[in-house]
Design an enzyme around this catalytic site. Structure first.
Site, PDB file in Angstrom:
ATOM      1  N   ASP A   1      26.754 -20.607  14.757  1.00 40.37           N
ATOM      2  CA  ASP A   1      27.767 -19.896  13.991  1.00 40.37           C
ATOM      3  C   ASP A   1      28.227 -20.816  12.868  1.00 40.37           C
ATOM      4  OD1 ASP A   1      29.821 -17.971  13.417  1.00 40.37           O
ATOM      5  OD2 ASP A   1      29.796 -17.437  15.545  1.00 40.37           O
TER       6      ASP A   1
ATOM      7  N   ASP B   1      29.819 -16.517   9.490  1.00 46.36           N
ATOM      8  CA  ASP B   1      31.110 -15.930   9.816  1.00 46.36           C
ATOM      9  C   ASP B   1      31.826 -15.411   8.569  1.00 46.36           C
ATOM     10  OD1 ASP B   1      33.254 -15.627  11.900  1.00 46.36           O
ATOM     11  OD2 ASP B   1      34.344 -16.859  10.454  1.00 46.36           O
TER      12      ASP B   1
ATOM     13  N   HIS C   1      32.197 -10.797  20.503  1.00 43.53           N
ATOM     14  CA  HIS C   1      33.432 -11.421  21.000  1.00 43.53           C
ATOM     15  C   HIS C   1      34.687 -10.894  20.314  1.00 43.53           C
ATOM     16  CE1 HIS C   1      32.480 -13.348  17.297  1.00 43.53           C
ATOM     17  NE2 HIS C   1      33.648 -13.963  17.277  1.00 43.53           N
ATOM     18  N   ASP C   2      34.534 -10.065  19.295  1.00 36.09           N
ATOM     19  CA  ASP C   2      35.695  -9.509  18.607  1.00 36.09           C
ATOM     20  C   ASP C   2      35.998  -8.071  19.022  1.00 36.09           C
ATOM     21  OD1 ASP C   2      36.134 -11.784  17.048  1.00 36.09           O
ATOM     22  OD2 ASP C   2      34.830 -11.081  15.434  1.00 36.09           O
TER      23      ASP C   2
ATOM     24  N   GLU D   1      27.805 -11.888   9.015  1.00 38.66           N
ATOM     25  CA  GLU D   1      28.790 -11.055   9.698  1.00 38.66           C
ATOM     26  C   GLU D   1      29.445 -10.169   8.644  1.00 38.66           C
ATOM     27  OE1 GLU D   1      32.585 -12.378  10.577  1.00 38.66           O
ATOM     28  OE2 GLU D   1      32.922 -10.925  12.145  1.00 38.66           O
TER      29      GLU D   1
HETATM   30  O1  TEU Z   1      35.614 -12.325  12.311  1.00 39.59           O
HETATM   31  C1  TEU Z   1      35.883 -11.822  11.036  1.00 39.59           C
HETATM   32  C2  TEU Z   1      36.722 -10.622  11.041  1.00 39.59           C
HETATM   33  O2  TEU Z   1      36.645  -9.839  10.121  1.00 39.59           O
HETATM   34  C3  TEU Z   1      37.753 -10.445  12.110  1.00 39.59           C
HETATM   35  O3  TEU Z   1      38.954 -10.267  11.453  1.00 39.59           O
HETATM   36  C4  TEU Z   1      37.539  -9.278  12.964  1.00 39.59           C
HETATM   37  O4  TEU Z   1      37.682  -8.103  12.216  1.00 39.59           O
HETATM   38  C5  TEU Z   1      38.587  -9.310  14.060  1.00 39.59           C
HETATM   39  O5  TEU Z   1      38.329 -10.430  14.876  1.00 39.59           O
HETATM   40  C6  TEU Z   1      38.561  -8.076  14.901  1.00 39.59           C
HETATM   41  O6  TEU Z   1      39.621  -8.109  15.785  1.00 39.59           O
HETATM   42  C7  TEU Z   1      35.111 -13.613  12.388  1.00 39.59           C
HETATM   43  C8  TEU Z   1      34.941 -14.008  13.840  1.00 39.59           C
HETATM   44  O7  TEU Z   1      33.976 -13.191  14.448  1.00 39.59           O
HETATM   45  C9  TEU Z   1      36.263 -13.974  14.510  1.00 39.59           C
HETATM   46  O8  TEU Z   1      36.172 -14.272  15.881  1.00 39.59           O
HETATM   47  C10 TEU Z   1      37.145 -14.989  13.827  1.00 39.59           C
HETATM   48  O9  TEU Z   1      38.425 -14.934  14.366  1.00 39.59           O
HETATM   49  C11 TEU Z   1      37.205 -14.762  12.319  1.00 39.59           C
HETATM   50  O10 TEU Z   1      35.922 -14.549  11.740  1.00 39.59           O
HETATM   51  C12 TEU Z   1      37.782 -15.970  11.620  1.00 39.59           C
HETATM   52  O11 TEU Z   1      36.864 -17.023  11.621  1.00 39.59           O
END
Ligand code: TEU
Ligand code: CA
Length: 568
Positions: free
Chosen positions: A99, A196, A335-336, A275
């Site tokens: 990542d 990311d 994970h989000d 992403e």
């Molecule tokens: O996520 C980017 C992102 O757009 C997030 O705001 C996402 O929409 C949110 O987590 C949904 O609840 C990436 C990563 O995948 C995330 O885990 C990180 O927190 C974020 O970037 C910041 O690095």
């Protein structure tokens, strides 16, 4: 199949390092733990691993706030442990991508500590500094996007938390430093990167204010209570309008080209997956990103045949338009986002829907990404004790609900738990054991283990049960691997009026394969004409009719059945 690159046909699997396997018994996943599970992953049939950030981090955002790009978080092990992991993965023909967080660092990174120390240090311009907040921009995680630093008597910009200051990518020195980190890992032999939040790297230079009549906490609350279609529409518009000046800038193309050039200096077809769902970031198809995620597929409350067909039609048409034809990338969980099993379940047929959705992601045209735990049907765990939340975004939301919006504490705790990404990050459930076998008995895991590890949602018991979801995934993955049309074939939708099932062909020069996913509890007899073939020879069926030949004029399909057949 020789024209296809490894990252087009490989099945990717996302490992969330903190939750995968605890090797040293401290309640936190680590590299020795992951390495010990490589045989499990090989046996499952995955071919490439994406690791969420494994770098040193104060963990305000679970590793997405990096304080050293060229090292390993001590709780995950040492650089030597990483190298052992990489060697062992490669020895099993498992590729590994990392990542890469470009938009921001941790506020504890040495670059930021130096940058914030004065207005005239060598890194003074490495982040985005202003004398006074120039607009009402919000941090997408909490509060204002501008945070004050007394040492400089200035404010810095952060799209995410204030612990995640945005780098100033207009500064060539920033690029050089980050490209050095990229080379560091490529030199060690990693196969690529998941990039990311790339959309947030550049902002509107005019600093145009947003026009939404509320702040972020109020918007979250508004979203929580939106019920009618028009409220939901307004909710979506507000979310878009609040942040639209803070991402999606065209400057990103040149940056992605620069990064691609570095990857292309290396042998072995190293790859980049963004992403972001914007296909534009694939450039001409061969000069920017190799892949971007098809997030619109997963962003729905229900995976209905109509939604899937519309999504495929739009995405594949756009990919085909690229001068060098683009390749898709499908996923339903990470994970989000809420666990697939919970998110797309309907409370009545969750198990059947989980099987259909697994088949969907493994049979569509494009590279599939799985998220650790989906193969055993792990579910969301709503944490109702705010003290146990580890996703800072949720802790802050909880505080805002109580103090700013005066929501009842029980209700506030529930809402924070539901919004928290912790619910889909709980430890892997390896067995019907204490702590699910993730860490030893008596040790407190970093997040609670879902109690359903005692009800069959665990790897050990599913390994012993041929009817388990785990075995189902394995069978599907094996079918996919041995069926060239599923790996590389063109996609052609059939019976496009059906609301209950989705049917499509996957066709490559040597093979035509029919896929039918019945999203309904009804049995049916289907007739397929015009394919130039007569018989469907079963390759896979969730109803266990794999080996049967069925005439294409009368294919019988059971409730919620997944049927994959070669046409002959
Ligand atoms: O996520 C980017 C992102 O757009 C997030 O705001 C996402 O929409 C949110 O987590 C949904 O609840 C990436 C990563 O995948 C995330 O885990 C990180 O927190 C974020 O970037 C910041 O690095
Ligand atoms: Ca550990």
């Amino acid at each position: 199949m020789t024209d296809f690159k490894w990252w087009q046909t490989a099945l990717f699997y996302q490992i969330y390092p903190r939750s995968f396997a605890d090797g040293n018994g401290d309640g936190i996943g680590d590299f020795p733990g992951i390495t010990a599970k490589l045989d499990y992953l090989k046996d499952l049939g995955v071919e490439a691993l994406w690791l969420s950030p494994h770098f040193p981090s104060p963990n305000w955002d679970c590793g997405y706030d990096i304080s050293d790009y060229c090292n390993v978080a001590p709780e995950y092990g040492t650089l030597a442990d990483f190298e052992t992991f990489l060697r062992e993965a490669h020895a099993r023909q498992l590729r590994v991508i990392l990542d890469l967080v470009l938009n921001h660092t941790s506020d504890e990174h040495a670059w930021f500590l130096e940058s914030k120390s004065s207005r005239d240090n060598p890194k003074a311009d490495w982040y985005v500094w202003v004398d006074t907040p120039p607009n009402n921009w919000q941090s997408c995680f909490d509060g204002d996007a501008w945070t004050y630093v007394p040492e400089r008597n200035q404010y810095y910009y952060h799209y995410f938390m204030k612990q995640q200051p945005d780098l100033n990518w207009h500064n060539p020195a920033v690029k050089q430093a980050m490209w050095d980190a990229v080379r560091f890992w490529l030199d060690l032999g990693v196969d690529g990167f998941r990039l990311d939040a790339i959309g947030t790297i550049y902002e509107d230079p005019q600093l145009t204010p947003h026009t939404v009549p509320m702040n972020l906490a109020q918007l979250r609350h508004f979203s929580d209570t939106a019920r009618t279609p028009s409220e939901k529409q307004q909710r979506d518009r507000y979310w878009h309008d609040m942040f639209k000046h803070q991402w999606g800038r065209p400057e990103l193309h040149d940056l992605m080209k620069e990064l691609r050039t570095i990857l292309d200096e290396y042998d072995g077809d190293r790859m980049l997956v963004g992403e972001d769902d914007n296909i534009d970031y694939m450039g001409y198809g061969d000069d920017e990103l190799h892949l971007v995620f098809n997030f619109p597929l997963m962003r729905t409350e229900q995976l209905s045949p109509a939604h899937i067909r519309k999504n495929q039609k739009n995405r594949l048409a756009r990919l085909d338009e690229l001068p060098t034809r683009g390749w898709g990338c499908n996923t339903l969980g990470n994970h989000d986002s809420s666990r697939i099993y919970s998110h797309y379940g309907n409370g009545q047929h969750d198990a059947e829907l989980a099987r259909l959705n697994a088949a969907l992601v493994l049979t569509l045209r494009g590279t599939p990404f799985l998220y650790n735990g989906e193969e055993i049907g792990m579910q969301d765990l709503i944490i109702t004790d705010p003290g146990k939340l580890r996703d800072t975004m949720a802790t802050w939301y909880h505080t805002a609900l109580i103090h700013d919006l005066h929501i009842d504490p029980v209700e506030a705790a529930r809402r924070a738990g539901e919004m928290s990404r912790d619910k889909n990050r709980t430890p892997m459930q390896w067995g019907p054991l204490a702590n699910g076998g993730f860490c030893p008995e008596g040790v407190e895991p970093w997040l609670p283990v879902h109690p359903n590890h005692l009800e069959g949602i665990n790897i050990r018991e599913q390994q012993d049960n041929p009817d388990s979801l785990l075995h189902y995934y394995k069978r599907l993955i094996r079918t996919r691997k041995s069926t060239p049309a599923l790996l590389t074939g063109e996609y052609q939708p059939l019976h496009t009026q059906s609301n209950d099932y989705i049917a499509f062909l996957r066709t490559c020069p040597t093979q035509t394969v029919l896929v039918i996913l019945n999203y309904s509890p009804d049995h049916r007899n289907l007739k397929f004409s015009g394919t130039g073939k007569k018989t469907a020879r079963g390759l896979f069926s969730s109803a266990g009719r794999s080996q049967n030949d069925q005439p294409l004029g009368k294919i019988s399909l059971g409730a919620f059945e997944v049927f994959i057949a070669e046409l002959i």
